[in-house]
Design a protein around this motif. Structure first.
Motif: not given
Length: 275
Positions: A75-77, A93-94, A126-131
């Motif tokens: 998700a977006p931060p 990010p923290e 989602v796949v790209d974010s996990f990778g």
């Protein structure tokens, strides 16, 4: 080859001070402990230095075995705005920086990641974010264990395995929690189809198969039971996710209001019986 002694998950003794947590794990025969990121950040804010934490672990022969949890990695931060979970931030990010420190300073090898508490689609993003998460954490010695949770957008083992497989990262795998498996779709065929070496983290606990209240989310963090005190088919479960000869440990994660009322040592002993 026998399985390594289990890990005492953070949530089993969630209110314990760090020295008490480590001492309880050693006294009850665990090989390691888990650390929740907010708990670790609080320790650092209180003045604990990584070297001091390592010294306590070393004195008891205990390792820091796992960290949790990276919420909403896809998700977006920003604030999650999830009812009942005030303060939760997605893709924080923290939190990720603290996880990196846990890998670099304490040698933590595993960190959990969880999706979003909604039904947004599980697509290529989602796949790209996990990778990408695996790529950022890999240089710090961390493997990312994607945990399916029934009331998130990654609700079952099939969905989680699809993400991990499509991402194709060597340091990406699955976290399988018995609570979420049995309280979810309990798809044995799907679980059995996942190669055991792709399941990098296993959490064990017991409980009733049917909810006892109208709040299934609250039950997950208050009504888990010690192994053998519920209705889960844990013998069959462990034969699949940690088959005979697999030396990797399981993590004993029992969020329980009843265990909270015990001392850290008594809770650790109670939780490990039958594992």
């Amino acid at each position: 080859m026998t399985r390594q002694a289990p890990v005492l998950a953070w949530g089993t003794v969630r209110y314990a001070a760090f020295p008490d947590r480590v001492a309880a794990a050693a006294a009850a025969g665990y090989s390691g402990i888990g650390l929740a990121v907010p708990y670790y950040r609080r320790l650092r804010a209180e003045g604990w230095r990584p070297a001091e934490l390592r010294a306590v672990l070393d004195d008891h022969g205990i390792v820091a075995a796992e960290a949790e949890v990276l919420f909403g990695f896809c998700a977006p931060p920003g604030p999650a705005n999830v009812p009942g979970r005030p303060g939760m931030v997605y893709a924080d990010p923290e939190v990720e920086r603290a996880v990196v420190e846990l890998g670099d300073e304490l040698g933590v090898p595993l960190v959990q990641a969880v999706g979003t508490f909604d039904d947004r689609p599980v697509d290529q993003r989602v796949v790209d974010s996990f990778g990408e998460l695996c790529d950022r954490l890999g240089p710090h010695g961390l493997t990312v264990a994607l945990e399916f949770v029934p009331y998130t957008n990654i609700p079952d083992v099939s969905t989680a395995d699809r993400v991990v497989t499509a991402a194709g990262r060597a340091n990406g795998g699955l976290c399988v929690d018995s609570w979420h498996f049995f309280r979810g779709d309990a798809d044995w065929a799907a679980l059995s189809s996942v190669p055991a070496d792709r399941i990098v983290m296993v959490q064990v606990n017991d409980g009733p198969l049917r909810p006892e209240t109208d709040d299934v989310r609250a039950e997950a963090v208050s009504r888990r039971r010690c192994v053998g005190r519920g209705e889960f088919a844990l013998g069959r479960f462990l034969d699949v996710v940690r088959p005979p000869g697999d030396p990797r440990p399981v993590s004993v994660e029992i969020y329980s209001d009843a265990l909270d009322r015990l001392t850290s040592v008594d809770a650790a002993h109670a939780a490990v019986r039958g594992v």
